[in-house]
Design a protein around this motif. Structure first.
Motif, PDB file in Angstrom:
ATOM      1  N   GLY A   2       0.677  -1.446  -0.056  1.00 55.46           N
ATOM      2  CA  GLY A   2       0.358  -0.450  -0.364  1.00 55.46           C
ATOM      3  C   GLY A   2       0.957   1.645  -0.225  1.00 55.46           C
ATOM      4  N   PHE A   3       0.010   1.932  -0.455  1.00 60.67           N
ATOM      5  CA  PHE A   3       0.916   4.118  -0.519  1.00 60.67           C
ATOM      6  C   PHE A   3       0.177   4.326   0.720  1.00 60.67           C
ATOM      7  CE2 PHE A   3       0.318   3.491  -5.099  1.00 60.67           C
ATOM      8  CZ  PHE A   3       1.855   3.783  -5.141  1.00 60.67           C
ATOM      9  N   PHE A   4       1.633   5.139   1.769  1.00 53.43           N
ATOM     10  CA  PHE A   4       0.857   5.266   2.479  1.00 53.43           C
ATOM     11  C   PHE A   4       0.847   7.306   2.333  1.00 53.43           C
ATOM     12  CE2 PHE A   4       1.669   7.707   7.085  1.00 53.43           C
ATOM     13  CZ  PHE A   4       1.369   6.982   7.894  1.00 53.43           C
ATOM     14  N   TYR A   5      -0.202   7.209   2.652  1.00 58.31           N
ATOM     15  CA  TYR A   5      -0.859   8.791   1.691  1.00 58.31           C
ATOM     16  C   TYR A   5      -0.761   9.736   3.059  1.00 58.31           C
ATOM     17  CZ  TYR A   5      -3.103  12.452  -0.508  1.00 58.31           C
ATOM     18  OH  TYR A   5      -3.108  13.958  -0.469  1.00 58.31           O
ATOM     19  N   HIS A   6       0.013  10.742   3.337  1.00 55.54           N
ATOM     20  CA  HIS A   6      -0.610  11.714   4.162  1.00 55.54           C
ATOM     21  C   HIS A   6      -1.795  12.525   3.610  1.00 55.54           C
ATOM     22  CE1 HIS A   6       3.303  12.158   6.438  1.00 55.54           C
ATOM     23  NE2 HIS A   6       2.984  11.534   7.035  1.00 55.54           N
ATOM     24  N   SER A   7      -2.826  13.107   4.538  1.00 57.37           N
ATOM     25  CA  SER A   7      -3.890  13.846   3.491  1.00 57.37           C
ATOM     26  C   SER A   7      -3.817  15.334   4.902  1.00 57.37           C
ATOM     27  CB  SER A   7      -4.931  12.702   4.129  1.00 57.37           C
ATOM     28  OG  SER A   7      -5.322  12.610   5.854  1.00 57.37           O
ATOM     29  N   ASN A   8      -4.605  15.978   4.542  1.00 56.69           N
ATOM     30  CA  ASN A   8      -5.033  17.758   5.432  1.00 56.69           C
ATOM     31  C   ASN A   8      -3.200  18.124   4.522  1.00 56.69           C
ATOM     32  OD1 ASN A   8      -7.589  16.768   5.675  1.00 56.69           O
ATOM     33  ND2 ASN A   8      -7.327  16.552   7.392  1.00 56.69           N
ATOM     34  N   ILE A   9      -2.593  17.815   5.492  1.00 55.93           N
ATOM     35  CA  ILE A   9      -1.564  17.807   5.771  1.00 55.93           C
ATOM     36  C   ILE A   9      -0.322  17.656   4.738  1.00 55.93           C
ATOM     37  CG2 ILE A   9       0.589  19.071   7.077  1.00 55.93           C
ATOM     38  CD1 ILE A   9      -1.172  18.933   9.578  1.00 55.93           C
ATOM     39  N   GLY A  10       0.335  18.287   3.486  1.00 49.75           N
ATOM     40  CA  GLY A  10       1.141  17.261   2.578  1.00 49.75           C
ATOM     41  C   GLY A  10       0.189  17.134   1.236  1.00 49.75           C
ATOM     42  N   LYS A  11      -0.455  16.032   1.800  1.00 53.07           N
ATOM     43  CA  LYS A  11      -1.779  15.298   0.044  1.00 53.07           C
ATOM     44  C   LYS A  11      -0.363  14.860   0.003  1.00 53.07           C
ATOM     45  CE  LYS A  11      -5.271  18.510   1.466  1.00 53.07           C
ATOM     46  NZ  LYS A  11      -5.947  19.658   0.808  1.00 53.07           N
ATOM     47  N   GLU A  12       0.224  13.745   0.081  1.00 54.93           N
ATOM     48  CA  GLU A  12       0.854  13.691  -0.805  1.00 54.93           C
ATOM     49  C   GLU A  12       1.662  12.257  -0.466  1.00 54.93           C
ATOM     50  OE1 GLU A  12       4.732  15.905  -0.638  1.00 54.93           O
ATOM     51  OE2 GLU A  12       4.409  15.413   1.886  1.00 54.93           O
ATOM     52  N   VAL A  13       2.172  11.412  -1.316  1.00 55.05           N
ATOM     53  CA  VAL A  13       2.034   9.570  -1.119  1.00 55.05           C
ATOM     54  C   VAL A  13       3.695   9.375  -0.997  1.00 55.05           C
ATOM     55  CG1 VAL A  13       3.084   7.412  -2.115  1.00 55.05           C
ATOM     56  CG2 VAL A  13       0.816   8.561  -2.971  1.00 55.05           C
ATOM     57  N   VAL A  14       4.211   8.988   1.091  1.00 55.91           N
ATOM     58  CA  VAL A  14       5.576   9.612   1.516  1.00 55.91           C
ATOM     59  C   VAL A  14       5.818   8.098   1.858  1.00 55.91           C
ATOM     60  CG1 VAL A  14       4.938  11.062   2.787  1.00 55.91           C
ATOM     61  CG2 VAL A  14       3.976   9.861   3.590  1.00 55.91           C
ATOM     62  N   GLY A  15       5.400   6.950   1.330  1.00 58.09           N
ATOM     63  CA  GLY A  15       6.190   5.896   1.321  1.00 58.09           C
ATOM     64  C   GLY A  15       5.418   4.167   0.949  1.00 58.09           C
ATOM     65  N   ILE A  16       6.249   3.076   1.619  1.00 57.00           N
ATOM     66  CA  ILE A  16       5.140   1.828   0.983  1.00 57.00           C
ATOM     67  C   ILE A  16       5.305   0.688   2.615  1.00 57.00           C
ATOM     68  CG2 ILE A  16       5.658  -0.150  -0.334  1.00 57.00           C
ATOM     69  CD1 ILE A  16       5.189   2.114  -2.117  1.00 57.00           C
ATOM     70  N   VAL A  17       3.764   0.879   2.311  1.00 59.98           N
ATOM     71  CA  VAL A  17       3.573   0.209   3.796  1.00 59.98           C
ATOM     72  C   VAL A  17       3.459  -1.626   2.950  1.00 59.98           C
ATOM     73  CG1 VAL A  17       3.019   1.298   4.985  1.00 59.98           C
ATOM     74  CG2 VAL A  17       1.257   0.472   3.846  1.00 59.98           C
ATOM     75  N   GLU A  18       3.198  -2.612   4.119  1.00 60.30           N
ATOM     76  CA  GLU A  18       3.087  -3.852   3.899  1.00 60.30           C
ATOM     77  C   GLU A  18       1.751  -4.543   4.533  1.00 60.30           C
ATOM     78  OE1 GLU A  18       5.300  -7.277   2.798  1.00 60.30           O
ATOM     79  OE2 GLU A  18       5.875  -7.044   4.805  1.00 60.30           O
ATOM     80  N   VAL A  19       0.827  -5.220   4.230  1.00 59.14           N
ATOM     81  CA  VAL A  19      -0.185  -5.728   5.304  1.00 59.14           C
ATOM     82  C   VAL A  19       0.622  -7.344   6.029  1.00 59.14           C
ATOM     83  CG1 VAL A  19      -2.009  -7.047   5.188  1.00 59.14           C
ATOM     84  CG2 VAL A  19      -2.048  -5.491   3.652  1.00 59.14           C
ATOM     85  N   CYS A  20       0.437  -7.001   7.525  1.00 55.44           N
ATOM     86  CA  CYS A  20       1.322  -7.929   7.724  1.00 55.44           C
ATOM     87  C   CYS A  20       0.434  -8.476   8.756  1.00 55.44           C
ATOM     88  CB  CYS A  20       2.544  -7.179   8.795  1.00 55.44           C
ATOM     89  SG  CYS A  20       2.625  -5.782  10.339  1.00 55.44           S
ATOM     90  N   ALA A  21      -0.955  -8.597   9.315  1.00 52.25           N
ATOM     91  CA  ALA A  21      -1.464  -8.803   9.877  1.00 52.25           C
ATOM     92  C   ALA A  21      -3.276  -8.516   8.842  1.00 52.25           C
ATOM     93  CB  ALA A  21      -1.756  -8.490  11.306  1.00 52.25           C
ATOM     94  N   LEU A  22      -3.727 -10.159   8.739  1.00 54.16           N
ATOM     95  CA  LEU A  22      -6.029  -9.421   7.904  1.00 54.16           C
ATOM     96  C   LEU A  22      -6.233  -9.349   9.253  1.00 54.16           C
ATOM     97  CD1 LEU A  22      -5.706 -13.368   6.982  1.00 54.16           C
ATOM     98  CD2 LEU A  22      -4.641 -11.581   6.074  1.00 54.16           C
TER      99      LEU A  22
END
Length: 140
Positions: free
Chosen positions: A49-69
């Motif tokens: 997944g993309f980690f997106y800063h909303s409201n402040i910055g409004k930008e994709v800043v990183g990549i994450v991975e689902v590690c628990a269902l």
């Protein structure tokens, strides 16, 4: 593998805070929208997944991975709400702003453009590749 976008207000939960959780990750709690919850129910271990800063910055800043269902959200006693756990994988070398996404014709149908308020969104494989390219990632 499927792809997603997770929105967070950086003054409440930032990319730096997410990275500090390390390999263990953190539950993506507090979501109180049925569509966003249902998106999390569809996630599989290892989805990115993309980690997106909303409201402040409004930008994709990183990549994450689902590690628990999907599991009960510990921030409420209401059994309707579930969440997944995610862990930081890597920084986006060049943050991709909402303006960048809106200015890219190939991303016109991306949920970030069409369903801006949804906090957990699906991302198509094509959208994933385009955003990664825009952010300077060739192998994400």
């Amino acid at each position: 593998m499927r792809y997603w976008l997770f929105k967070s207000e950086p003054d409440k939960w930032s990319w730096e805070m997410q990275k500090a959780k390390g390999e263990v990750g953190e539950q993506w709690d507090g979501v109180r929208n049925y569509q966003a919850r249902n998106n999390m129910r569809e996630m599989k271990l290892g989805d990115r997944g993309f980690f997106y800063h909303s409201n402040i910055g409004k930008e994709v800043v990183g990549i994450v991975e689902v590690c628990a269902l999907a599991h009960p959200d510990s921030t409420t006693d209401d059994p309707r709400w579930e969440c997944v756990d995610i862990r930081a994988v890597r920084d986006m070398p060049k943050p991709v702003t909402l303006a960048d996404v809106k200015n890219e014709p190939r991303l016109a149908d991306m949920a970030l453009v069409t369903s801006m308020r949804l906090s957990v969104q699906p991302v198509t494989e094509e959208e994933w590749k385009i955003v990664c390219e825009m952010g300077g990632l060739k192998d994400a």
